[in-house]
Design an enzyme around this catalytic site. Structure first.
Site, PDB file in Angstrom:
ATOM      1  N   HIS A 108       0.773  -1.281  -0.015  1.00  0.00           N
ATOM      2  CA  HIS A 108      -0.011  -0.128   0.170  1.00  0.00           C
ATOM      3  C   HIS A 108       0.847   1.063  -0.080  1.00  0.00           C
ATOM      4  O   HIS A 108       2.014   1.216   0.779  1.00  0.00           O
ATOM      5  CB  HIS A 108      -0.931   0.099   1.167  1.00  0.00           C
ATOM      6  CG  HIS A 108      -1.937   1.062   1.281  1.00  0.00           C
ATOM      7  ND1 HIS A 108      -1.761   2.386   1.261  1.00  0.00           N
ATOM      8  CD2 HIS A 108      -3.368   0.535   0.887  1.00  0.00           C
ATOM      9  CE1 HIS A 108      -2.978   2.859   1.135  1.00  0.00           C
ATOM     10  NE2 HIS A 108      -3.977   2.028   0.973  1.00  0.00           N
ATOM     11  N   GLY A 197       5.281  22.401   9.940  1.00  0.00           N
ATOM     12  CA  GLY A 197       6.375  21.707  10.277  1.00  0.00           C
ATOM     13  C   GLY A 197       7.446  22.268   9.300  1.00  0.00           C
ATOM     14  O   GLY A 197       7.282  23.058   8.712  1.00  0.00           O
ATOM     15  N   PRO A 198       8.361  21.454   9.427  1.00  0.00           N
ATOM     16  CA  PRO A 198       9.579  21.756   8.749  1.00  0.00           C
ATOM     17  C   PRO A 198       9.625  21.504   6.984  1.00  0.00           C
ATOM     18  O   PRO A 198       8.643  20.787   6.687  1.00  0.00           O
ATOM     19  CB  PRO A 198      10.849  21.083   9.257  1.00  0.00           C
ATOM     20  CG  PRO A 198      10.139  19.798   9.929  1.00  0.00           C
ATOM     21  CD  PRO A 198       8.739  20.189  10.051  1.00  0.00           C
ATOM     22  N   VAL A 201      12.419  16.705   5.306  1.00  0.00           N
ATOM     23  CA  VAL A 201      11.858  15.400   5.868  1.00  0.00           C
ATOM     24  C   VAL A 201      12.971  14.386   6.686  1.00  0.00           C
ATOM     25  O   VAL A 201      13.725  14.310   5.982  1.00  0.00           O
ATOM     26  CB  VAL A 201      11.382  14.596   4.664  1.00  0.00           C
ATOM     27  CG1 VAL A 201      10.461  13.413   5.121  1.00  0.00           C
ATOM     28  CG2 VAL A 201      10.243  15.591   3.817  1.00  0.00           C
ATOM     29  N   SER A 202      12.381  13.958   7.657  1.00  0.00           N
ATOM     30  CA  SER A 202      13.169  12.728   8.478  1.00  0.00           C
ATOM     31  C   SER A 202      12.726  11.578   7.499  1.00  0.00           C
ATOM     32  O   SER A 202      11.677  11.108   7.449  1.00  0.00           O
ATOM     33  CB  SER A 202      12.763  12.822   9.904  1.00  0.00           C
ATOM     34  OG  SER A 202      13.133  11.361  10.115  1.00  0.00           O
ATOM     35  N   ALA A 204      13.148   8.732   8.412  1.00  0.00           N
ATOM     36  CA  ALA A 204      12.662   7.499   9.274  1.00  0.00           C
ATOM     37  C   ALA A 204      11.033   7.846   9.719  1.00  0.00           C
ATOM     38  O   ALA A 204      10.440   6.972   9.947  1.00  0.00           O
ATOM     39  CB  ALA A 204      13.579   7.741  10.746  1.00  0.00           C
ATOM     40  N   GLY A 206       9.110  10.650   7.649  1.00  0.00           N
ATOM     41  CA  GLY A 206       8.240  10.834   6.606  1.00  0.00           C
ATOM     42  C   GLY A 206       7.413  12.066   6.870  1.00  0.00           C
ATOM     43  O   GLY A 206       7.771  12.932   7.706  1.00  0.00           O
TER      44      GLY A 206
END
Length: 316
Positions: A108, A197-198, A201-202, A204, A206
Site C-alpha cells: 500500500h 512543520g519543517p 523530511v526525516s 525515518a 516521513g
C-alpha cells in the site's frame, strides 16, 4: 479549568452530544512490539474510545478509529478541548519511537509513519469543529515531532483535496519493482511547501496528512489474480477520474500471494455505495476473464460507530 472538568451529569451530557471521530492510518502491521506500544498509547485517555482497529499485513498498515467529545467555551461557543488531541499525539509518539519508515515495505502506498489522520464530525458536531481539531493536531505534529504536515479538505484554507496533494507528492508511484513501496520515497525535497512543520523530511518519519471531511467509506474488492496491471486497468475504469463511478477513488494493488485488490474510497457513500462498486468491478473483471470475491469495508458506518461509542461509554 472548569471547562475541562465538568461534573458527572454535565460530562455525560457532553460525551453524548458533540462528537468527533478520528481515523489514524499508521504504516505498520507486522512489528508486534511497535503495535503493542501503540495500543497502550491508544488507551492513554479513558475518555477517548477505540471503536475499531483494522490491520492489514499485506499492506503493512493499521487503522485506528477513535471517538470522543468536544467542549466549547461557554461565552463564545468555540471549541476549546477534545480528548482526541492528546490521545492521537500519544499514539504518534509511540509510532515514531517504534517504526522506522526506512525499514518499512508494503503493497500500500504511504509517505509517513503516521501516514494520514482524518477527522469526521459525529452526532451534532460540524465540519468546522472537525477542522478545528485537525488544525490543532497539525500544529502539534509540526512543532513536537518535526514532521512536515499537509492539511486537506475542510482543514485546508482553500479546501484542497487529499488525492491532489498526494499526487503532487508522488504518493501513487511505487518505488520497488513497480508494485511495492519500500523505505522513504525517492523524492529528495518536498515539491510543495507543508502547512505545518519543517520543509525538510526525516526519512525515518516521513510526512503526515491531516484533514477534516464529511464521512467517506473505504471498500476493497479482491480479485483472484496477481496481475497488477489488470487490477490497475479495472481500478482506473471504476474511478471517477477514469470516467467511471462519480465520487469514487480507486487503487489497484497487490494483496497477498494469489490476489490483487481494488481499494476504493467512496466519497459519497449514501449516493454511490458499495453495491455500485462491486457490480462495476465484477463487470470489468469478467471482461478480463478474472474472478472477483465479495468486497469488504475496513471500518464501521457512522451509525455503527456512534452506537458502539454510546455502548462503551455507558458501560464504563
Amino acid at each position: 479549568m472548569a471547562a475541562n472538568n465538568p461534573n458527572s451529569k454535565e460530562k455525560k451530557s457532553v460525551m453524548q452530544s458533540v462528537l468527533l471521530c478520528c481515523k489514524l492510518h499508521i504504516s505498520e502491521s507486522r512489528n508486534r512490539e511497535a503495535l503493542e506500544s501503540i495500543q497502550r498509547a491508544a488507551k492513554h485517555d479513558p475518555e477517548t474510545v477505540i471503536v475499531n482497529i483494522f490491520e492489514d499485513r499485506e499492506y503493512n498498515r493499521i487503522n485506528y478509529t477513535l471517538v470522543s467529545y468536544v467542549i466549547h467555551d461557554a461565552t463564545t461557543g468555540s471549541p476549546i478541548y477534545c480528548p482526541l488531541q492528546q490521545t492521537v499525539v500519544a499514539i504518534a509518539a509511540a509510532a515514531y519511537d517504534g517504526i522506522n519508515l526506512e525499514l518499512h515495505s508494503g503493497a500500500h502506498p504511504r509517505l509517513g509513519v503516521v501516514d494520514d489522520i482524518t477527522v469526521h464530525p459525529l452526532a451534532r458536531a460540524s465540519l468546522d469543529e472537525a477542522a478545528w481539531l485537525a488544525k490543532r493536531l497539525a500544529a502539534e505534529f509540526g512543532n513536537r515531532f518535526q514532521v512536515p504536515v499537509y492539511l486537506y479538505n475542510d482543514a485546508h484554507p482553500t479546501g484542497k483535496a487529499l488525492d491532489t496533494i498526494r499526487r503532487e507528492l508522488g504518493y501513487y508511484r511505487p518505488n520497488l519493482r513497480g508494485i511495492q513501496w519500500a523505505g522513504w520515497p525517492h523524492m529528495e525535497s518536498l515539491p510543495v511547501k507543508p502547512d505545518e512543520g519543517p520543509d525538510v523530511v526525516s526519512r525515518a518519519r516521513g510526512i503526515t496528512m491531516i484533514g477534516a471531511r464529511a464521512w467517506v467509506a473505504m471498500y476493497n474488492v479482491p480479485i483472484m489474480s496477481t496481475d497488477v496491471s489488470a487490477a490497475r486497468r479495472i481500478a482506473a475504469r471504476v474511478s471517477a477520474r477514469g470516467g467511471g463511478l462519480p465520487a469514487v477513488q480507486t487503487l489497484g494493488l497487490l494483496h497477498g500471494e494469489g490476489t490483487t485488490e481494488i481499494a476504493c474510497i467512496l466519497l459519497e457513500p449514501n449516493q454511490i455505495g458499495a453495491d455500485h462498486v462491486q457490480n462495476r468491478v465484477e463487470m470489468l473483471a469478467a471482461q478480463e476473464d478474472l474472478d472477483v470475491e465479495k468486497g469488504y469495508f475496513t471500518d464501521f458506518s457512522p451509525e455503527m460507530i456512534l452506537e458502539t461509542y454510546m455502548k462503551l461509554i455507558n458501560a464504563s
